[in-house]
Every structure is written in structure tokens, then in C-alpha cells.
Write an enzyme that holds these catalytic residues in place. Structure first.
Site, PDB file in Angstrom:
ATOM      1  N   THR A   1      -2.137   2.481  -8.034  1.00  0.00           N
ATOM      2  CA  THR A   1      -3.275   3.029  -8.778  1.00  0.00           C
ATOM      3  C   THR A   1      -2.845   4.241  -9.596  1.00  0.00           C
ATOM      4  O   THR A   1      -3.289   4.434 -10.729  1.00  0.00           O
ATOM      5  CB  THR A   1      -4.423   3.401  -7.806  1.00  0.00           C
ATOM      6  OG1 THR A   1      -4.799   2.232  -7.084  1.00  0.00           O
ATOM      7  CG2 THR A   1      -5.624   3.932  -8.560  1.00  0.00           C
TER       8      THR A   1
ATOM      9  N   TYR B   1      -3.146   1.461   8.319  1.00  0.00           N
ATOM     10  CA  TYR B   1      -2.136   0.739   7.538  1.00  0.00           C
ATOM     11  C   TYR B   1      -1.010   1.698   7.187  1.00  0.00           C
ATOM     12  O   TYR B   1      -1.259   2.879   6.924  1.00  0.00           O
ATOM     13  CB  TYR B   1      -2.752   0.189   6.249  1.00  0.00           C
ATOM     14  CG  TYR B   1      -3.779  -0.896   6.484  1.00  0.00           C
ATOM     15  CD1 TYR B   1      -3.406  -2.227   6.536  1.00  0.00           C
ATOM     16  CD2 TYR B   1      -5.119  -0.578   6.670  1.00  0.00           C
ATOM     17  CE1 TYR B   1      -4.330  -3.226   6.764  1.00  0.00           C
ATOM     18  CE2 TYR B   1      -6.069  -1.563   6.908  1.00  0.00           C
ATOM     19  CZ  TYR B   1      -5.666  -2.894   6.943  1.00  0.00           C
ATOM     20  OH  TYR B   1      -6.584  -3.865   7.175  1.00  0.00           O
TER      21      TYR B   1
ATOM     22  N   MET C   1       0.843  -1.195   0.000  1.00  0.00           N
ATOM     23  CA  MET C   1       0.000   0.000   0.000  1.00  0.00           C
ATOM     24  C   MET C   1       0.883   1.252   0.000  1.00  0.00           C
ATOM     25  O   MET C   1       2.016   1.223   0.474  1.00  0.00           O
ATOM     26  CB  MET C   1      -0.921   0.012   1.242  1.00  0.00           C
ATOM     27  CG  MET C   1      -2.104  -0.939   1.115  1.00  0.00           C
ATOM     28  SD  MET C   1      -3.104  -1.040   2.624  1.00  0.00           S
ATOM     29  CE  MET C   1      -3.967   0.542   2.562  1.00  0.00           C
TER      30      MET C   1
ATOM     31  N   CYS D   1       9.414   3.301   4.016  1.00  0.00           N
ATOM     32  CA  CYS D   1       9.139   2.758   5.346  1.00  0.00           C
ATOM     33  C   CYS D   1       8.938   3.897   6.341  1.00  0.00           C
ATOM     34  O   CYS D   1       9.769   4.794   6.448  1.00  0.00           O
ATOM     35  CB  CYS D   1      10.294   1.865   5.799  1.00  0.00           C
ATOM     36  SG  CYS D   1      10.080   1.224   7.472  1.00  0.00           S
TER      37      CYS D   1
ATOM     38  N   GLY E   1     -15.468  -2.877  14.784  1.00  0.00           N
ATOM     39  CA  GLY E   1     -15.322  -1.993  15.940  1.00  0.00           C
ATOM     40  C   GLY E   1     -13.906  -1.579  16.264  1.00  0.00           C
ATOM     41  O   GLY E   1     -13.687  -0.748  17.131  1.00  0.00           O
TER      42      GLY E   1
ATOM     43  N   GLN F   1      -6.270  -7.984  -6.633  1.00  0.00           N
ATOM     44  CA  GLN F   1      -6.081  -9.049  -5.629  1.00  0.00           C
ATOM     45  C   GLN F   1      -7.380  -9.487  -4.978  1.00  0.00           C
ATOM     46  O   GLN F   1      -7.452 -10.558  -4.379  1.00  0.00           O
ATOM     47  CB  GLN F   1      -5.073  -8.591  -4.546  1.00  0.00           C
ATOM     48  CG  GLN F   1      -5.615  -7.636  -3.495  1.00  0.00           C
ATOM     49  CD  GLN F   1      -5.632  -6.182  -3.942  1.00  0.00           C
ATOM     50  OE1 GLN F   1      -5.232  -5.857  -5.037  1.00  0.00           O
ATOM     51  NE2 GLN F   1      -6.112  -5.294  -3.078  1.00  0.00           N
TER      52      GLN F   1
ATOM     53  N   ASP G   1      -8.124  -2.472 -11.417  1.00  0.00           N
ATOM     54  CA  ASP G   1      -7.494  -2.033 -10.166  1.00  0.00           C
ATOM     55  C   ASP G   1      -7.912  -2.975  -9.032  1.00  0.00           C
ATOM     56  O   ASP G   1      -8.946  -3.628  -9.118  1.00  0.00           O
ATOM     57  CB  ASP G   1      -7.905  -0.595  -9.844  1.00  0.00           C
ATOM     58  CG  ASP G   1      -6.981   0.052  -8.816  1.00  0.00           C
ATOM     59  OD1 ASP G   1      -5.841  -0.432  -8.633  1.00  0.00           O
ATOM     60  OD2 ASP G   1      -7.396   1.064  -8.202  1.00  0.00           O
ATOM     61  N   GLU G   2      -7.120  -3.015  -7.974  1.00  0.00           N
ATOM     62  CA  GLU G   2      -7.410  -3.874  -6.797  1.00  0.00           C
ATOM     63  C   GLU G   2      -7.662  -5.313  -7.221  1.00  0.00           C
ATOM     64  O   GLU G   2      -8.542  -6.000  -6.693  1.00  0.00           O
ATOM     65  CB  GLU G   2      -8.623  -3.323  -6.022  1.00  0.00           C
ATOM     66  CG  GLU G   2      -8.481  -1.898  -5.542  1.00  0.00           C
ATOM     67  CD  GLU G   2      -7.563  -1.721  -4.330  1.00  0.00           C
ATOM     68  OE1 GLU G   2      -6.952  -2.714  -3.875  1.00  0.00           O
ATOM     69  OE2 GLU G   2      -7.455  -0.588  -3.859  1.00  0.00           O
TER      70      GLU G   2
ATOM     71  N   LEU H   1     -12.145  -6.592  11.154  1.00  0.00           N
ATOM     72  CA  LEU H   1     -12.354  -6.590  12.597  1.00  0.00           C
ATOM     73  C   LEU H   1     -13.393  -5.524  12.925  1.00  0.00           C
ATOM     74  O   LEU H   1     -13.138  -4.330  12.763  1.00  0.00           O
ATOM     75  CB  LEU H   1     -11.046  -6.280  13.324  1.00  0.00           C
ATOM     76  CG  LEU H   1      -9.963  -7.365  13.317  1.00  0.00           C
ATOM     77  CD1 LEU H   1      -8.705  -6.857  14.011  1.00  0.00           C
ATOM     78  CD2 LEU H   1     -10.457  -8.626  14.003  1.00  0.00           C
TER      79      LEU H   1
HETATM   80 ZN    ZN Z   1      12.110   0.073   7.890  1.00  0.00          ZN
END
Ligand code: ZN
Length: 196
Positions: free
Chosen positions: A22, A179, A17, A145, A174, A91, A88-89, A172
Site C-alpha cells: 500500500t 499475521y 503482508m 522474516c 472468537g 485480491q 488497493d487490496e 474464525l
Molecule cells: Zn525465515
């Protein structure tokens, strides 16, 4: 001298991500649009992040698209004039997407797909390994990163601010989820089984 070659192949844009997948897909679509090529753009129904009838990059670039439930629906929307199919997307599609992409490429269509190559655990995402193997052209993009600034190849999932567990389900209810891109060394997966 060049001879006329037959069109039709598969291009995959992959990565984690925030790597600009895109954005790169939209760039290729725009370049081919300027050349007046006949293009149809698809995305799976599961993705409602920004828009139902457009694919939208994080920087705000967008192009209109068709939203389909299942991979085989793509074949019904493609017609004799279609020269390019962009997805797109990818996966998130069912496993039939592999045969759909191969069929279209064999028929002379330039198929360009963008998708996450790994899930939040760093494991190969669904049908992506198969698409990457079958593709003529692969572009693997990296992000930066957030911990150390190295090229990021993985998506860190944080649930309520903490690294997600290997055993957490994809949805999940609630929980506050977040990310971010991480490199191999900064990517954290709680409860990941040790092989060695
Ligand atoms: Zn790193």
C-alpha cells in the site's frame, strides 16, 4: 526521436503482508498527483481495517478512495477524464476485476493495483495469478522474516499463538489472530497435504 505512444497498461504491486504494497501504491499515486493526472482510487468494501474512505499504509500514509462492493462498479465511477485507476487490496475483488482492469487499460488508462499474491497457506490468492499474467509491469515486494531475517514472501497466520491449519476458514469467530511475514523455510502450515 520519440513518437507519441498510447497510454494504458496494467501495473501490479504484489507480495506478502508487511511488504509495503500500500505504501508503494500511495507513492505512485502521489507522484502522478504532482503531475496533475486525473486519478481515481478504489478499494473493496471488505477491508475496514483502518478507514472507510481512505487507503492507509502501515506507516500512516493515506489517500482518499472510493469503496465499492463489486468490480463492475468501478466502471460506473470512471469517466472520460480519468487517466489513472488505482486499486488497493485487489485480491478481495470478484473475478470480474480481471476484465475490468483489462478494459480500462485497453481504453488508455494506467491501472495500478496492489494485492496479496498468496493466502496464509501460501497458495495463490484468488484472481492474482491472472492479474500478474496480464500485467505489463510487476513489482514483487518482500518483507523481513520474523524468524530468521531472510526476505519474507509469505504471510504466517497464527491462531491463538499457533500456526493456522491448512483447513482453517478465512474467518474464525472468537479466535485471537495474528499475521507476520515469514520466508519460505520458516512459513508453517499445519495439515498441509503432501504432494510427494
Ligand atoms: Zn525465515
Amino acid at each position: 526521436m520519440y513518437h507519441q505512444y498510447r497510454a494504458g497498461w496494467l501495473e501490479v504491486i504484489s507480495g506478502c503482508m508487511f511488504a509495503g504494497k500500500t505504501e508503494e501504491l500511495i507513492r505512485r499515486i502521489n507522484v502522478l498527483s504532482y503531475a496533475k493526472m486525473n486519478i481515481i482510487v478504489f478499494k473493496p468494501k471488505i477491508d475496514n481495517r483502518y478507514s472507510d474512505t481512505e487507503i492507509v499504509s502501515h506507516s500512516g500514509a493515506k489517500v482518499p478512495c472510493l469503496v465499492v462492493d463489486r468490480a463492475q462498479e468501478i466502471l460506473k465511477k470512471v469517466n472520460i477524464d480519468t487517466e489513472v485507476v488505482a486499486i488497493d487490496e485487489v485480491q478481495f475483488f470478484d473475478k470480474d476485476i480481471v476484465d475490468v482492469c483489462e478494459y480500462l487499460a485497453d481504453k488508455g488508462i494506467r491501472v495500478i493495483v496492489a494485492g496479496l499474491d498468496k493466502d496464509f497457506r501460501g497458495e495463490p490468492f484468488g484472481i492474482m495469478p491472472e492479474l500478474l499474467t496480464r500485467a505489463e509491469f510487476i513489482t514483487k515486494l518482500t518483507a523481513v522474516c520474523t524468524k530468521c531475517g531472510a526476505p519474507a514472501t509469505r504471510t504466517q497466520r497464527l491462531v491463538n499463538g499457533k500456526p493456522a491449519s491448512f483447513n482453517d476458514s478465512i474467518v474464525l469467530v472468537g479466535a485471537v489472530e495474528h499475521y507476520e511475514p515469514r520466508c519460505r523455510h520458516c512459513h508453517e502450515v499445519v495439515d498441509k497435504p503432501n504432494k510427494f
